[in-house]
Design a protein around this motif. Structure first.
Motif, PDB file in Angstrom:
ATOM      1  N   ARG A 115       2.332  -7.950  -4.253  1.00 19.96           N
ATOM      2  CA  ARG A 115       1.370  -6.840  -4.297  1.00 19.96           C
ATOM      3  C   ARG A 115       0.628  -6.739  -2.965  1.00 19.96           C
ATOM      4  O   ARG A 115       0.445  -5.644  -2.427  1.00 19.96           O
ATOM      5  N   ASP A 123       2.885  -5.254  -0.453  1.00 16.70           N
ATOM      6  CA  ASP A 123       3.025  -3.812  -0.729  1.00 16.70           C
ATOM      7  C   ASP A 123       1.835  -3.021  -0.165  1.00 16.70           C
ATOM      8  O   ASP A 123       2.009  -1.922   0.343  1.00 16.70           O
ATOM      9  N   LEU A 151       2.560  -2.756   3.550  1.00 19.59           N
ATOM     10  CA  LEU A 151       3.748  -1.995   3.907  1.00 19.59           C
ATOM     11  C   LEU A 151       3.738  -0.550   3.423  1.00 19.59           C
ATOM     12  O   LEU A 151       4.288   0.322   4.079  1.00 19.59           O
ATOM     13  N   SER A 152       3.130  -0.305   2.265  1.00 20.26           N
ATOM     14  CA  SER A 152       3.184   1.059   1.733  1.00 20.26           C
ATOM     15  C   SER A 152       1.824   1.629   1.326  1.00 20.26           C
ATOM     16  O   SER A 152       1.741   2.765   0.875  1.00 20.26           O
ATOM     17  N   GLY A 153       0.797   0.840   1.446  1.00 22.09           N
ATOM     18  CA  GLY A 153      -0.543   1.339   1.124  1.00 22.09           C
ATOM     19  C   GLY A 153      -0.864   1.410  -0.346  1.00 22.09           C
ATOM     20  O   GLY A 153      -1.861   1.997  -0.727  1.00 22.09           O
ATOM     21  N   VAL A 154      -0.016   0.824  -1.169  1.00 26.26           N
ATOM     22  CA  VAL A 154      -0.274   0.836  -2.618  1.00 26.26           C
ATOM     23  C   VAL A 154      -0.340  -0.566  -3.182  1.00 26.26           C
ATOM     24  O   VAL A 154       0.154  -1.487  -2.635  1.00 26.26           O
TER      25      VAL A 154
END
Length: 105
Positions: free
Chosen positions: A96, A99, A102-105
C-alpha cells in the motif's frame, strides 16, 4: 534473499538514523545484482508523525521503525547488511505504501 527481508544498514554514516533496509523487490528478479530497498528509520526522523499509508511502522529487532517509502532506492546486494528478519506478515501495508508513491492511491 527474499522479498520483505530486513537487513541492517551497514553504512556507518546513516545507520543511527536508518538502522534497517527492507527489500521490496520481487523474488522473480533474484538474479539481479541489485535490490530495491526502502529505509526503515527511527520515528523521530520524520518528527514522530508518519503519514498513515505512506509511512507504516514496524517492530524490528526490538526497535520501532518507520518506512521512508519515498526514499526507496536500488542497492547492490553486496552492500546489504546482515539479515535480521522478514516483514512478509506486513505485506499489505508495505505494498500500500509503495502504491501511494507509484500511483498516488
Amino acid at each position: 534473499m527474499a522479498q520483505f527481508d530486513v537487513h541492517r544498514n551497514p553504512n556507518s554514516a546513516t545507520a543511527k538514523r536508518i538502522p534497517f533496509l527492507v527489500n521490496v523487490q520481487s523474488d522473480l528478479l533474484d538474479g539481479l545484482a541489485t535490490r530495491v530497498v526502502v529505509p526503515l528509520a527511527r520515528p523521530d526522523v520524520i518528527g514522530n508523525k508518519p503519514a498513515h499509508y505512506l509511512n507504516p511502522m514496524f517492530e524490528v529487532s526490538g526497535k520501532t521503525v518507520v518506512m521512508l517509502t519515498p526514499e526507496m532506492a536500488g542497492v547492490p546486494v553486496k552492500h546489504l547488511g546482515q539479515l535480521v528478519g522478514n516483514l512478509m506478515d506486513r505485506r499489505v501495508d508495505i505494498v500500500r505504501a509503495l502504491d501511494v508513491v507509484l500511483s498516488g492511491v
